[in-house]
Scaffold this motif. Structure first.
Motif, PDB file in Angstrom:
ATOM      1  N   GLY A   6       4.119   2.656   7.606  1.00  0.00           N
ATOM      2  CA  GLY A   6       3.643   1.847   8.738  1.00  0.00           C
ATOM      3  C   GLY A   6       2.857   0.620   8.295  1.00  0.00           C
ATOM      4  N   ASN A   7       1.997   0.788   7.291  1.00  0.00           N
ATOM      5  CA  ASN A   7       1.181  -0.336   6.840  1.00  0.00           C
ATOM      6  C   ASN A   7       2.070  -1.436   6.278  1.00  0.00           C
ATOM      7  N   CYS A   8       3.078  -1.042   5.539  1.00  0.00           N
ATOM      8  CA  CYS A   8       3.924  -2.023   4.872  1.00  0.00           C
ATOM      9  C   CYS A   8       4.746  -2.835   5.870  1.00  0.00           C
ATOM     10  N   ILE A   9       5.223  -2.195   6.913  1.00  0.00           N
ATOM     11  CA  ILE A   9       6.075  -2.935   7.860  1.00  0.00           C
ATOM     12  C   ILE A   9       5.243  -3.759   8.836  1.00  0.00           C
ATOM     13  N   GLY A  10       3.932  -3.623   8.778  1.00  0.00           N
ATOM     14  CA  GLY A  10       3.088  -4.482   9.616  1.00  0.00           C
ATOM     15  C   GLY A  10       3.106  -4.116  11.091  1.00  0.00           C
ATOM     16  N   VAL A  11       3.308  -2.834  11.378  1.00  0.00           N
ATOM     17  CA  VAL A  11       3.182  -2.370  12.767  1.00  0.00           C
ATOM     18  C   VAL A  11       1.930  -1.488  12.802  1.00  0.00           C
ATOM     19  N   PRO A  12       0.963  -1.807  13.647  1.00  0.00           N
ATOM     20  CA  PRO A  12      -0.285  -1.047  13.607  1.00  0.00           C
ATOM     21  C   PRO A  12      -0.107   0.389  14.096  1.00  0.00           C
ATOM     22  N   PHE A  21       9.776  -1.757   2.812  1.00  0.00           N
ATOM     23  CA  PHE A  21       9.989  -3.185   2.590  1.00  0.00           C
ATOM     24  C   PHE A  21      11.317  -3.605   3.211  1.00  0.00           C
ATOM     25  N   MET A  22      12.340  -2.797   2.940  1.00  0.00           N
ATOM     26  CA  MET A  22      13.658  -3.062   3.521  1.00  0.00           C
ATOM     27  C   MET A  22      13.588  -3.054   5.049  1.00  0.00           C
ATOM     28  N   GLU A  23      12.819  -2.111   5.592  1.00  0.00           N
ATOM     29  CA  GLU A  23      12.687  -2.003   7.047  1.00  0.00           C
ATOM     30  C   GLU A  23      12.024  -3.261   7.630  1.00  0.00           C
ATOM     31  N   LYS A  24      11.008  -3.742   6.938  1.00  0.00           N
ATOM     32  CA  LYS A  24      10.318  -4.942   7.409  1.00  0.00           C
ATOM     33  C   LYS A  24      11.309  -6.119   7.463  1.00  0.00           C
ATOM     34  N   LEU A  25      12.143  -6.227   6.434  1.00  0.00           N
ATOM     35  CA  LEU A  25      13.134  -7.308   6.414  1.00  0.00           C
ATOM     36  C   LEU A  25      14.127  -7.136   7.563  1.00  0.00           C
ATOM     37  N   LEU A  26      14.499  -5.880   7.791  1.00  0.00           N
ATOM     38  CA  LEU A  26      15.447  -5.583   8.863  1.00  0.00           C
ATOM     39  C   LEU A  26      14.866  -5.973  10.229  1.00  0.00           C
ATOM     40  N   ILE A  27      13.588  -5.658  10.427  1.00  0.00           N
ATOM     41  CA  ILE A  27      12.933  -6.022  11.697  1.00  0.00           C
ATOM     42  C   ILE A  27      13.015  -7.534  11.900  1.00  0.00           C
ATOM     43  N   PRO A  31       8.984 -12.493   1.729  1.00  0.00           N
ATOM     44  CA  PRO A  31       9.565 -11.273   2.310  1.00  0.00           C
ATOM     45  C   PRO A  31       8.515 -10.163   2.225  1.00  0.00           C
ATOM     46  N   GLY A  32       8.180  -9.566   3.348  1.00  0.00           N
ATOM     47  CA  GLY A  32       7.165  -8.501   3.352  1.00  0.00           C
ATOM     48  C   GLY A  32       5.786  -8.959   3.784  1.00  0.00           C
ATOM     49  N   THR A  33       5.593 -10.251   3.939  1.00  0.00           N
ATOM     50  CA  THR A  33       4.328 -10.744   4.505  1.00  0.00           C
ATOM     51  C   THR A  33       4.226 -10.216   5.934  1.00  0.00           C
ATOM     52  N   GLY A  93       7.260  -5.703  -0.855  1.00  0.00           N
ATOM     53  CA  GLY A  93       6.936  -4.283  -0.746  1.00  0.00           C
ATOM     54  C   GLY A  93       5.759  -3.865  -1.612  1.00  0.00           C
ATOM     55  N   ASP A  94       5.272  -4.760  -2.459  1.00  0.00           N
ATOM     56  CA  ASP A  94       4.198  -4.419  -3.407  1.00  0.00           C
ATOM     57  C   ASP A  94       4.544  -3.172  -4.208  1.00  0.00           C
ATOM     58  N   TYR A  95       5.824  -3.018  -4.501  1.00  0.00           N
ATOM     59  CA  TYR A  95       6.217  -1.808  -5.227  1.00  0.00           C
ATOM     60  C   TYR A  95       5.758  -1.873  -6.683  1.00  0.00           C
TER      61      TYR A  95
END
Lengths: 726, 216
Positions: free
Chosen positions: A151-157, A238-244, B9-11, B54-56
């Motif tokens: 959740g934190n990574c995709i930026g949805v609180p 990370f992939m999910e965030k890009l997808l959003i 990407p990821g911001t 992703g800060d992986y």
């Protein structure tokens, strides 16, 4: 002909296999059988719940999308609509807590995205065994990290949820995740239409992960379940965030996307079949076109893979290239894997050759719907009686013990690991329903999740009503008018008549209450088979609810506001049935919960009006731990004390720790007492004391039984979970 | 004052910063995709929070290779204002635009909550709206905010913000935000964009953006 063992591996009965075969009119090949098995699994097919779920009221003037799509949608105003959905990820989380919970978040976010909505909030309802068990601490901490990590990574609180620790969840924790999103205009649909239009797979590549995850979710947990660990998918937030971002950008820039569908359980199979079914068409898919993570995958593996962060789009033929650059910009796959066909079948090809073909209806409408065989448990009457109410000697000690119980104490250990502020809309969390503002709008949103295991175990009909009522009451207490429900129903094996009885009674209770309070159920999820070798979970419905607060002036919060305010109790506190006190003192859950629906309807109506007219200064719902715990929370949060005296014919145990509903604590300016008493004259209202500076003192019929300072309360309350998780 | 918000990407705090600058401060602002390299007309570059790539790997370790970062370096060399918030701070240290590094939080957990901060310097373009020694409240939200540098004496004079009272992440010398020697590049772990409106609980963060606007 298939052997019983062969079928067992894919969770199909011999009868089901024969039924499928007779509908098909021939023997299905391996690929086809795999597809049938996942679509006929409980997880995808809702075989044991379909008929019962029809009891829910699902319509209302503001409902734009009820059950049946990726998520439900309600209208907020002429411009904006809100999508909401809740889903369980119990079994994966029991086996692999971090990834199980993480992918639960990923899946529900894509459901919201599929409606064309930007996800704006996540909530989690979690249930575990007791924290004195090291396995529980491992599961709890893994699940929380998984939700945080994703959740934190995709930026949805992650703005709320709830938490309970009870023995029956020891081996089978419940992880229910809710997502809410906002969209402009008409919601999107997960449908495929228009013969010749393209089916496009976007997002991640397809690997061998999560094959038969849906069938795994439809089995009880056993000691061998750990071997199914490969059936748990791994998430890539990370992939999910890009997808959003890619999906939302594509929708904003082009109208060539006709349908969007999450690719979750049962992967390409279920997403393509569902899209075809909604659109009344067929689909043809060439697995060779699917971007693959590893070499040599079979058509069956590709069709059943549950690799995460993928979605399926239906795009107008000839306009694919309008959309492709957007996905390429975000570094995502954009692969045309098939197209819409007229014939209502799902046809699977490999290198142009047909390798499987099944009628759509075989995988949708013709999935068997079973009548549940129900039986009221014999022990029910027995567990509904508390033979001897334990006499409390030390009320202060008991109050502190309840406050320090992980079931009542602060959950800051959890929510401080979640980014609950990103998107800068979070106005209030951690005390009652969460509040979000909507940028550019006068109104705000109240959002809550509530669950009930104990009450439903003792009386599923009453418990079912209570979970809906409590959720609505939590919204009302912050000044929000409830608009819609999404739910998640967590039960054991539905083929067990007692479990089935609990399920049906719970749904009946929930439906009745939702109907009386006029709140439609616009989507949800059922999770059966929450059983392990030693436990069956309590019948546990979780309700997610969203409401609208008129404006910033009509927000109400539960904490005490100022010295000198008068404290009133609405409703009648009492009844130890199903209370935390009984569980703490007797070591078992006992008694019959008590709930008054007539009073609930009146109370909610009056309370909302009072809040909207700004008559009251605070409102707090009384639930777990009773009036004592609820008052203490108002004190802790407001950093103010109370001087309470309750005149009553009941014993102090009942008044202070009983959990009858509905009961609400309100405070008002002391010069408005007459006005308030007049306003609430049609429901029970009792003046019980004043807000004071420091001490927390409670008298019953003039006898002081509690006198504590707020710091002591705060210390207990804030360390309930932390002390275990250091 | 023209602001440019870099989007990797990821911001994920890009839109939050945009909202504060455009809707609260009424200043011109635009997004700059990380593959671009043109900063013409920009007065202040914002590297917002989030999880770039992703800060992986280490946070910010990949983002520093994005094409835009060489433009940001040139921009900073010419004296342009750069503010890196959270992940932006991490990227600035990875890129060598700010000294030191940000390691995992001492607790090994993500921490999201309000902290108290003391303003150590108000003679920077980012903090002129504060008093020196003032205590302010801002939220943090990070996994890797544990500031470290081998030789603390090298940055002593560049510390702008310190955690006050309690140190949430183990940062050396309570460092929460620093500037480069020249004073035009600022990195901080707290999120000023999350506390720029009364409705969100604090307006202390807005004063950072106001300071920037005032500096030109």
């Amino acid at each position: 002909m298939r052997t019983k063992e062969e079928l067992q591996r894919i969770s199909m009965t011999l009868e089901e296999y024969q039924l499928a075969k007779s509908i098909l009119g021939r023997e299905p090949n391996d690929l086809e059988l795999g597809m049938i098995a996942v679509m006929w699994s409980e997880h995808c097919g809702y075989k044991h719940s379909k008929k019962t779920l029809k009891l829910f009221p699902t319509t209302g003037p503001h409902v734009l999308q009820g059950p049946g799509e990726n998520a439900g949608v309600i209208k907020l105003d002429e411009e904006l609509a809100l999508a909401m959905k809740m889903e369980s990820h119990n079994h994966p989380s029991a086996i692999e807590p971090y990834q199980g919970a993480a992918t639960g978040v990923g899946g529900i976010v894509r459901d919201i995205l599929a409606m064309g909505a930007r996800p704006i909030a996540l909530l989690d309802s979690l249930r575990f065994g007791l924290l004195d068990n090291s396995k529980t601490r491992y599961l709890f901490s893994g699940v929380v990290s998984g939700i945080a990590g994703y959740g934190n990574c995709i930026g949805v609180p992650t703005i709320g949820g709830e938490l309970a620790f009870e023995k029956p969840y020891t081996e089978n924790p419940l992880v229910n995740v809710m997502c809410v999103g906002l969209l402009k205009g008409k919601p999107k649909s997960g449908k495929a239409v228009g013969i010749g239009n393209s089916l496009v797979l976007v997002g991640a590549s397809t690997g061998r992960d999560g094959i038969h995850g849906a069938t795994f979710a439809s089995l009880e947990l056993t000691s061998e379940s750990i071997e199914r660990r490969p059936a748990v998918q791994a998430g890539d937030p990370f992939m999910e965030k890009l997808l959003i971002e890619a999906i939302l950008e594509a929708l904003e820039k082009s109208d060539a996307i006709i349908g969007i569908q999450d690719m979750g359980a049962a992967g390409i199979t279920s997403s393509s079949v569902e899209m075809a079914s909604r659109g009344g068409v067929g689909v043809e898919i060439d697995v060779t076109m699917v971007p693959q993570r590893e070499k040599g995958m079979t058509p069956e593996e590709i069709m059943l893979s549950e690799s995460q962060e993928r979605m399926l789009l239906c795009i107008e033929k000839g306009r694919e290239e309008e959309i492709r650059p957007i996905f390429e910009k975000w570094g995502l796959n954009f692969a045309i894997i098939g197209h819409v066909i007229e014939e209502r079948v799902v046809r699977v090809k490999e290198k142009g050759k047909i390798v499987g073909e099944l009628p759509i209806d075989l995988l949708t409408e013709k999935v068997p719907a079973y009548d549940l065989i129900t039986k009221e448990p014999e022990r029910l009457k027995e567990i509904q009686i508390i033979e001897n109410i334990p006499k409390v000697e030390d009320y202060e000690g008991v109050l502190l013990r309840l406050l320090g119980s992980p079931n009542c104490s602060s959950s800051s250990w959890v929510y401080q690991q979640y980014d609950h502020m990103v998107e800068t809309n979070t106005v209030s969390i951690g005390t009652g329903a969460s509040i979000l503002r909507v940028k550019g709008k006068p109104y705000l949103l109240g959002i809550t999740t509530d669950g009930e295991g104990r009450y439903c175990y003792l009386d599923p009909y009453i418990g079912g009503m209570m979970v809906v009522a409590e959720s609505a009451r939590n919204l009302i207490c912050v000044g929000a008018e409830p608009l819609a429900i999404t739910d998640c129903l967590n039960f054991g094996n539905p083929e067990d008549p007692e479990v089935a009885w609990y399920f049906v009674e719970t749904v009946k209770g929930m439906s009745e209450c939702a109907r009386r309070l006029n709140i439609p159920v616009i989507g949800g999820n059922v999770s059966f088979y929450n059983e392990s070798e030693n436990y069956t979970v309590y019948p546990t419905p979780i309700v997610g609810m969203v409401g609208k607060i008129e404006n910033i002036e009509t927000i109400c919060t539960p904490e005490f506001k100022k010295e000198g305010d008068t404290i009133y109790i609405l409703g009648e506190p009492g009844n130890l049935g199903g209370s935390l006190l009984i569980e703490e003192l007797l070591g078992e859950v006992k008694g019959k919960p008590s709930f008054n629906i007539e009073l609930e309807v009146k109370l909610e109506d009056l309370l909302l009006k009072a809040i909207r007219s700004r008559l009251i200064n605070s409102a707090q719902d009384v639930s777990r731990g009773g009036l004592g715990v609820a008052l203490a929370e108002c004190s802790i949060w407001g950093n103010l004390g109370v001087d309470i005296n309750i005149e009553t014919g009941k014993i102090p145990e009942e008044v202070l720790f009983g959990e009858a509903q509905p009961v609400v604590i309100i405070t008002v300016d002391s010069d408005r007492e007459k006005e308030i008493e007049q306003f609430f004259k049609d429901i029970p209202i009792k003046k019980v004391g004043k807000v004071i500076r420091n001490n927390f003192t409670v008298k019953i019929n003039g006898n002081e039984i509690i006198n504590l300072d707020i710091e002591t309360l705060k210390k207990e309350w804030s360390s309930g979970i932390e002390r275990w998780m250091k | 004052m023209n602001f440019g918000i870099v989007v990797f990407p990821g911001t994920n705090c890009d839109r939050d910063c945009y909202y504060v600058i455009r809707d609260i401060l009424n200043q011109p602002v635009k997004f700059i995709w990380h593959r671009e390299n043109d900063l013409k007309g920009i007065d202040c570059v914002v590297l917002p929070g989030g999880f770039s790539y992703g800060d992986y790997l280490r946070a910010g370790a990949i983002a520093r290779f994005s094409p835009i970062m060489s433009s940001v370096r040139e921009f900073a060399d010419k004296g342009g204002l750069v503010i890196g918030i959270c992940n932006g701070f991490q990227i600035l240290t990875e890129a060598g635009l700010l000294p030191g590094a940000l390691g995992r939080n001492r607790s090994l957990r993500f921490i999201c909550r309000y902290v108290n901060l003391i303003i150590e310097r108000n003679d920077t373009p980012f903090t002129s709206e504060f008093e020196k020694g003032e205590i302010v409240r801002m939220p943090i939200a990070h996994n890797e905010g544990n500031y470290y540098i081998d030789d603390l004496s090298k940055v002593e004079k560049q510390v702008v913000l310190r955690y006050y009272g309690e140190n949430p992440n183990g940062a050396l010398d309570n460092i929460a935000g620093i500037v480069n020697e020249r004073g035009n590049v600022f990195g901080l772990m707290p999120h000023p964009e999350r506390c720029s409106e009364k409705i969100l609980g604090s307006e202390d963060g807005l004063r950072i953006f106001k300071s920037i606007v005032r500096s030109l």
